[in-house]
Design an enzyme around this catalytic site. Structure first.
Site, PDB file in Angstrom:
ATOM      1  N   ARG A  13       0.861  -1.199   0.000  1.00  0.00           N
ATOM      2  CA  ARG A  13       0.000   0.000   0.000  1.00  0.00           C
ATOM      3  C   ARG A  13       0.890   1.240   0.000  1.00  0.00           C
ATOM      4  NH1 ARG A  13      -0.228  -2.301   5.134  1.00  0.00           N
ATOM      5  NH2 ARG A  13      -1.997  -3.522   4.457  1.00  0.00           N
ATOM      6  N   GLY A  14       0.261   2.407  -0.056  1.00  0.00           N
ATOM      7  CA  GLY A  14       0.969   3.676   0.105  1.00  0.00           C
ATOM      8  C   GLY A  14       2.068   3.917  -0.903  1.00  0.00           C
ATOM      9  N   LYS A  35       4.195  -8.070   4.513  1.00  0.00           N
ATOM     10  CA  LYS A  35       3.533  -9.034   5.398  1.00  0.00           C
ATOM     11  C   LYS A  35       2.091  -9.321   5.009  1.00  0.00           C
ATOM     12  CE  LYS A  35       4.084  -6.934   9.304  1.00  0.00           C
ATOM     13  NZ  LYS A  35       3.957  -6.726  10.768  1.00  0.00           N
ATOM     14  N   TYR A 161      12.170   7.152  17.140  1.00  0.00           N
ATOM     15  CA  TYR A 161      11.846   7.110  15.707  1.00  0.00           C
ATOM     16  C   TYR A 161      12.906   7.853  14.897  1.00  0.00           C
ATOM     17  CZ  TYR A 161       9.551   8.041  11.245  1.00  0.00           C
ATOM     18  OH  TYR A 161       9.262   8.150   9.902  1.00  0.00           O
ATOM     19  N   LYS A 165      15.303   6.269  11.823  1.00  0.00           N
ATOM     20  CA  LYS A 165      15.315   6.717  10.429  1.00  0.00           C
ATOM     21  C   LYS A 165      16.692   7.257  10.032  1.00  0.00           C
ATOM     22  CE  LYS A 165      12.372   6.556   7.976  1.00  0.00           C
ATOM     23  NZ  LYS A 165      11.853   5.459   7.109  1.00  0.00           N
TER      24      LYS A 165
END
Length: 271
Positions: A13-14, A35, A161, A165
């Protein structure tokens, strides 16, 4: 991208889906590694639905279920898709986990997820693809991570986070030098604005926030430019989607807006 052999992680997706469909239109072989096989109640798309769209667009689809935290499965899946596609020319490290939480509110489970997917997963995927990339045609590694900006404001609210990244970007810097002798490019790509994805929609207040985004297609258009460049000459760069598109003559960015008349909000890590 015609007949290129491309591996994309997290492509159900995305942005991953947008990348896959962009390349499919040029007849590429696209391995979707993610997944999601069964439909999720809150998230649209599976590797199988994306595979169907790839075929409709004229590409060749290789959907494979993969959790990139599973080292043995990574090796088996990469070897399998390389066999089916007769090699790998491009790896796109798109899969990522996000939690915009401060130190007090980041659980060990969530911390481990971000580092296991974002950092370890990207490393292991690149490691598994490397023997095939060495034999690839104009081989590229493209990782979806930000430019390194060490201003404290990018750390103070979600340090776990942020450093997950940034580690993806540090890996890219290392790979650009390490793989230079093989003619393999390693670059990162990051959006100038928020991109309308499930990650945004599922945040608190995401329903309103997603209106202030751009469509994932802008990242696909930017990625195409990067991946067509000479791998021996274009490596070790932190690329922003809007900037590289402007450099290549794009002037109409309104068409990428998710909501007509609503200006997109800037993404994280950019001054």
């Amino acid at each position: 991208m015609e007949h290129k052999k491309i591996v994309i992680t997290g492509g159900s997706r995305g942005i991953g889906e947008a990348l896959a469909l962009k390349f499919a239109k040029q007849g590429a072989h696209v391995a979707i590694l993610a997944k999601t096989v069964e439909p999720h109640p809150k998230l649209k798309g599976t590797i199988l639905t994306v595979a169907e769209e790839i075929i409709k667009e004229g590409g060749h689809a290789y959907p494979m279920q993969l959790d990139i935290r599973d080292e043995e499965r990574i090796v088996a899946v990469v070897d399998r898709v390389a066999e089916m596609m007769d090699g790998i020319d491009i790896l796109i490290n798109n899969a990522s986990a996000i939690s915009l939480t401060n130190t007090e509110n980041t659980s060990a489970k969530r911390f481990d997820l971000m580092f296991n997917v974002n950092v370890r997963g990207s490393f292991l995927m690149t490691q598994a693809c490397l023997p095939y990339l060495k034999k690839g045609v104009n081989p590229h590694i493209l990782t979806l991570s930000p430019p390194l900006n060490i201003h404290p404001r990018w750390f103070e609210n979600h340090v776990a986070y942020t450093i997950s990244k940034y580690n993806m970007s540090l890996l890219t810097l290392g790979w650009a030098e390490e793989f230079r002798e093989y003619g393999i490019a390693a670059n990162t790509l990051w959006p100038a604005t928020l991109i309308g994805t499930a990650a945004i929609e599922n945040m608190p207040g995401g329903g309103e926030l997603v209106k202030m985004t751009r469509k994932p297609e802008i990242m696909a258009d930017a990625a195409q430019i990067i991946l067509q460049k000479d791998a021996k000459a274009f490596s070790g760069n932190f690329v922003i989607d809007e900037e590289i598109l402007k450099e290549h003559g794009v002037t109409d960015f309104i068409r990428y807006n998710s909501t007509p008349g609503v200006n997109p909000a800037p993404d994280l890590f950019l001054d």
